[in-house]
Write a protein that holds these residues in place. Structure first.
Motif, PDB file in Angstrom:
ATOM      1  N   HIS A   3      35.943 -33.199   1.217  1.00 15.90           N
ATOM      2  CA  HIS A   3      37.023 -33.962   0.587  1.00 15.90           C
ATOM      3  C   HIS A   3      36.633 -34.372  -0.827  1.00 15.90           C
ATOM      4  CE1 HIS A   3      39.694 -34.035   3.950  1.00 15.90           C
ATOM      5  NE2 HIS A   3      38.690 -34.360   4.741  1.00 15.90           N
ATOM      6  N   HIS A   4      35.353 -34.612  -1.045  1.00 18.51           N
ATOM      7  CA  HIS A   4      34.875 -34.939  -2.398  1.00 18.51           C
ATOM      8  C   HIS A   4      35.134 -33.759  -3.334  1.00 18.51           C
ATOM      9  CE1 HIS A   4      32.381 -36.458  -5.637  1.00 18.51           C
ATOM     10  NE2 HIS A   4      31.840 -35.271  -5.687  1.00 18.51           N
ATOM     11  N   ASP A   5      34.778 -32.570  -2.891  1.00 14.09           N
ATOM     12  CA  ASP A   5      34.985 -31.376  -3.723  1.00 14.09           C
ATOM     13  C   ASP A   5      36.470 -31.116  -3.963  1.00 14.09           C
ATOM     14  OD1 ASP A   5      32.239 -30.994  -3.834  1.00 14.09           O
ATOM     15  OD2 ASP A   5      32.231 -29.610  -2.137  1.00 14.09           O
ATOM     16  N   LYS A   6      37.297 -31.329  -2.932  1.00 18.46           N
ATOM     17  CA  LYS A   6      38.741 -31.164  -3.094  1.00 18.46           C
ATOM     18  C   LYS A   6      39.291 -32.161  -4.108  1.00 18.46           C
ATOM     19  CE  LYS A   6      39.679 -29.449   1.546  1.00 18.46           C
ATOM     20  NZ  LYS A   6      40.354 -29.728   2.825  1.00 18.46           N
ATOM     21  N   LEU A   7      38.769 -33.374  -4.070  1.00 18.87           N
ATOM     22  CA  LEU A   7      39.199 -34.411  -4.988  1.00 18.87           C
ATOM     23  C   LEU A   7      38.857 -34.041  -6.428  1.00 18.87           C
ATOM     24  CD1 LEU A   7      40.342 -37.272  -5.329  1.00 18.87           C
ATOM     25  CD2 LEU A   7      38.075 -38.144  -4.839  1.00 18.87           C
ATOM     26  N   VAL A   8      37.645 -33.570  -6.637  1.00 17.98           N
ATOM     27  CA  VAL A   8      37.209 -33.173  -7.975  1.00 17.98           C
ATOM     28  C   VAL A   8      38.036 -31.989  -8.477  1.00 17.98           C
ATOM     29  CG1 VAL A   8      35.269 -32.221  -9.298  1.00 17.98           C
ATOM     30  CG2 VAL A   8      34.881 -34.099  -7.696  1.00 17.98           C
ATOM     31  N   ALA A   9      38.244 -30.992  -7.627  1.00 15.99           N
ATOM     32  CA  ALA A   9      39.016 -29.809  -8.025  1.00 15.99           C
ATOM     33  C   ALA A   9      40.469 -30.179  -8.344  1.00 15.99           C
ATOM     34  CB  ALA A   9      38.980 -28.761  -6.915  1.00 15.99           C
ATOM     35  N   ALA A  10      41.066 -31.048  -7.532  1.00 17.92           N
ATOM     36  CA  ALA A  10      42.450 -31.455  -7.778  1.00 17.92           C
ATOM     37  C   ALA A  10      42.555 -32.236  -9.079  1.00 17.92           C
ATOM     38  CB  ALA A  10      42.969 -32.288  -6.610  1.00 17.92           C
ATOM     39  N   PHE A  11      41.560 -33.049  -9.383  1.00 12.14           N
ATOM     40  CA  PHE A  11      41.586 -33.810 -10.636  1.00 12.14           C
ATOM     41  C   PHE A  11      41.473 -32.875 -11.838  1.00 12.14           C
ATOM     42  CE2 PHE A  11      39.857 -36.401 -14.079  1.00 12.14           C
ATOM     43  CZ  PHE A  11      40.837 -37.369 -14.135  1.00 12.14           C
ATOM     44  N   GLU A  12      40.627 -31.865 -11.721  1.00 12.16           N
ATOM     45  CA  GLU A  12      40.498 -30.886 -12.817  1.00 12.16           C
ATOM     46  C   GLU A  12      41.813 -30.138 -13.017  1.00 12.16           C
ATOM     47  OE1 GLU A  12      37.094 -28.593 -11.636  1.00 12.16           O
ATOM     48  OE2 GLU A  12      35.690 -30.147 -12.318  1.00 12.16           O
ATOM     49  N   LEU A  37      48.331 -34.433  -8.172  1.00 10.06           N
ATOM     50  CA  LEU A  37      48.241 -35.872  -7.918  1.00 10.06           C
ATOM     51  C   LEU A  37      48.447 -36.184  -6.439  1.00 10.06           C
ATOM     52  CD1 LEU A  37      50.130 -37.287 -11.016  1.00 10.06           C
ATOM     53  CD2 LEU A  37      47.692 -37.548 -10.488  1.00 10.06           C
ATOM     54  N   GLN A  38      49.345 -35.456  -5.799  1.00  8.44           N
ATOM     55  CA  GLN A  38      49.571 -35.651  -4.363  1.00  8.44           C
ATOM     56  C   GLN A  38      48.334 -35.238  -3.566  1.00  8.44           C
ATOM     57  OE1 GLN A  38      52.334 -37.144  -3.169  1.00  8.44           O
ATOM     58  NE2 GLN A  38      51.287 -37.188  -1.206  1.00  8.44           N
ATOM     59  N   GLU A  39      47.696 -34.152  -3.969  1.00  3.81           N
ATOM     60  CA  GLU A  39      46.467 -33.710  -3.308  1.00  3.81           C
ATOM     61  C   GLU A  39      45.343 -34.730  -3.514  1.00  3.81           C
ATOM     62  OE1 GLU A  39      45.633 -29.790  -4.778  1.00  3.81           O
ATOM     63  OE2 GLU A  39      47.430 -28.943  -3.855  1.00  3.81           O
ATOM     64  N   ILE A  40      45.295 -35.322  -4.697  1.00  4.75           N
ATOM     65  CA  ILE A  40      44.294 -36.354  -4.988  1.00  4.75           C
ATOM     66  C   ILE A  40      44.492 -37.533  -4.048  1.00  4.75           C
ATOM     67  CG2 ILE A  40      43.590 -38.085  -6.691  1.00  4.75           C
ATOM     68  CD1 ILE A  40      44.120 -35.899  -8.850  1.00  4.75           C
ATOM     69  N   ALA A  41      45.737 -37.960  -3.874  1.00  4.24           N
ATOM     70  CA  ALA A  41      46.028 -39.101  -2.999  1.00  4.24           C
ATOM     71  C   ALA A  41      45.554 -38.826  -1.569  1.00  4.24           C
ATOM     72  CB  ALA A  41      47.524 -39.415  -3.018  1.00  4.24           C
ATOM     73  N   GLY A  42      45.842 -37.651  -1.061  1.00  7.32           N
ATOM     74  CA  GLY A  42      45.422 -37.304   0.300  1.00  7.32           C
ATOM     75  C   GLY A  42      43.917 -37.222   0.435  1.00  7.32           C
ATOM     76  N   SER A  43      43.274 -36.608  -0.543  1.00  7.29           N
ATOM     77  CA  SER A  43      41.816 -36.484  -0.495  1.00  7.29           C
ATOM     78  C   SER A  43      41.144 -37.842  -0.628  1.00  7.29           C
ATOM     79  CB  SER A  43      41.320 -35.546  -1.599  1.00  7.29           C
ATOM     80  OG  SER A  43      41.706 -34.223  -1.315  1.00  7.29           O
ATOM     81  N   CYS A  44      41.739 -38.736  -1.402  1.00  9.71           N
ATOM     82  CA  CYS A  44      41.189 -40.087  -1.533  1.00  9.71           C
ATOM     83  C   CYS A  44      41.186 -40.799  -0.180  1.00  9.71           C
ATOM     84  CB  CYS A  44      41.991 -40.910  -2.537  1.00  9.71           C
ATOM     85  SG  CYS A  44      41.650 -40.520  -4.253  1.00  9.71           S
ATOM     86  N   LYS A  45      42.292 -40.709   0.531  1.00  9.72           N
ATOM     87  CA  LYS A  45      42.386 -41.362   1.834  1.00  9.72           C
ATOM     88  C   LYS A  45      41.359 -40.804   2.807  1.00  9.72           C
ATOM     89  CE  LYS A  45      47.245 -42.560   1.485  1.00  9.72           C
ATOM     90  NZ  LYS A  45      48.593 -42.352   2.014  1.00  9.72           N
ATOM     91  N   GLU A  46      41.227 -39.490   2.835  1.00  8.58           N
ATOM     92  CA  GLU A  46      40.271 -38.870   3.751  1.00  8.58           C
ATOM     93  C   GLU A  46      38.834 -39.197   3.359  1.00  8.58           C
ATOM     94  OE1 GLU A  46      40.968 -37.437   6.642  1.00  8.58           O
ATOM     95  OE2 GLU A  46      43.038 -37.983   6.181  1.00  8.58           O
ATOM     96  N   ARG A  47      38.540 -39.204   2.072  1.00  9.13           N
ATOM     97  CA  ARG A  47      37.180 -39.514   1.614  1.00  9.13           C
ATOM     98  C   ARG A  47      36.828 -40.963   1.934  1.00  9.13           C
ATOM     99  NH1 ARG A  47      32.279 -38.574   1.805  1.00  9.13           N
ATOM    100  NH2 ARG A  47      31.051 -39.324   0.065  1.00  9.13           N
ATOM    101  N   ARG A  48      37.801 -41.865   1.800  1.00  8.58           N
ATOM    102  CA  ARG A  48      37.559 -43.266   2.150  1.00  8.58           C
ATOM    103  C   ARG A  48      37.155 -43.382   3.621  1.00  8.58           C
ATOM    104  NH1 ARG A  48      39.646 -47.894  -0.259  1.00  8.58           N
ATOM    105  NH2 ARG A  48      40.316 -48.536   1.813  1.00  8.58           N
ATOM    106  N   LYS A  49      37.836 -42.638   4.486  1.00  7.66           N
ATOM    107  CA  LYS A  49      37.497 -42.650   5.915  1.00  7.66           C
ATOM    108  C   LYS A  49      36.080 -42.140   6.138  1.00  7.66           C
ATOM    109  CE  LYS A  49      42.230 -41.855   7.486  1.00  7.66           C
ATOM    110  NZ  LYS A  49      43.124 -40.865   8.119  1.00  7.66           N
ATOM    111  N   GLU A  50      35.722 -41.057   5.443  1.00  3.89           N
ATOM    112  CA  GLU A  50      34.376 -40.496   5.573  1.00  3.89           C
ATOM    113  C   GLU A  50      33.313 -41.496   5.128  1.00  3.89           C
ATOM    114  OE1 GLU A  50      35.278 -35.755   4.764  1.00  3.89           O
ATOM    115  OE2 GLU A  50      34.385 -36.951   3.180  1.00  3.89           O
ATOM    116  N   ILE A  51      33.556 -42.154   4.004  1.00  3.77           N
ATOM    117  CA  ILE A  51      32.586 -43.116   3.480  1.00  3.77           C
ATOM    118  C   ILE A  51      32.414 -44.274   4.453  1.00  3.77           C
ATOM    119  CG2 ILE A  51      32.213 -44.838   1.664  1.00  3.77           C
ATOM    120  CD1 ILE A  51      33.433 -42.764  -0.298  1.00  3.77           C
TER     121      ILE A  51
END
Length: 79
Positions: A3-12, A37-51
């Motif tokens: 999810h971290h990598d997805k977040l970085v890729a979506a931001f780029e 931006l929608q992908e970033i929002a989803g990845s943020c939620k999932e990454r928060r759960k992982e953390i």
């Protein structure tokens, strides 16, 4: 892909598409920027759960022990 990598890729992707939309006025880039931006929002939620799960593992708590965030929030409000 994590999810971290997805977040970085979506931001780029967002940065690139936003630059095309803002700088060059390419309308199709606006839709792609919004999608990123929608992908970033989803990845943020999932990454928060992982953390949270990783943090609980480090603290030695089994998953699910203790109050949920909602229960804690309501307990705090009732005080």
């Amino acid at each position: 892909m994590s999810h971290h990598d997805k977040l970085v890729a979506a931001f780029e992707t967002y940065q690139s598409e936003n630059e095309k939309f803002q700088g060059k006025g390419i309308k199709a880039s606006a839709a792609r920027a919004r999608k990123a931006l929608q992908e970033i929002a989803g990845s943020c939620k999932e990454r928060r759960k992982e953390i949270t799960a990783e943090k609980e593992t480090l603290e030695g708590k089994p998953k699910g022990e203790g109050m949920s965030q909602d229960a804690a929030r309501h307990a705090h409000i009732r005080k």
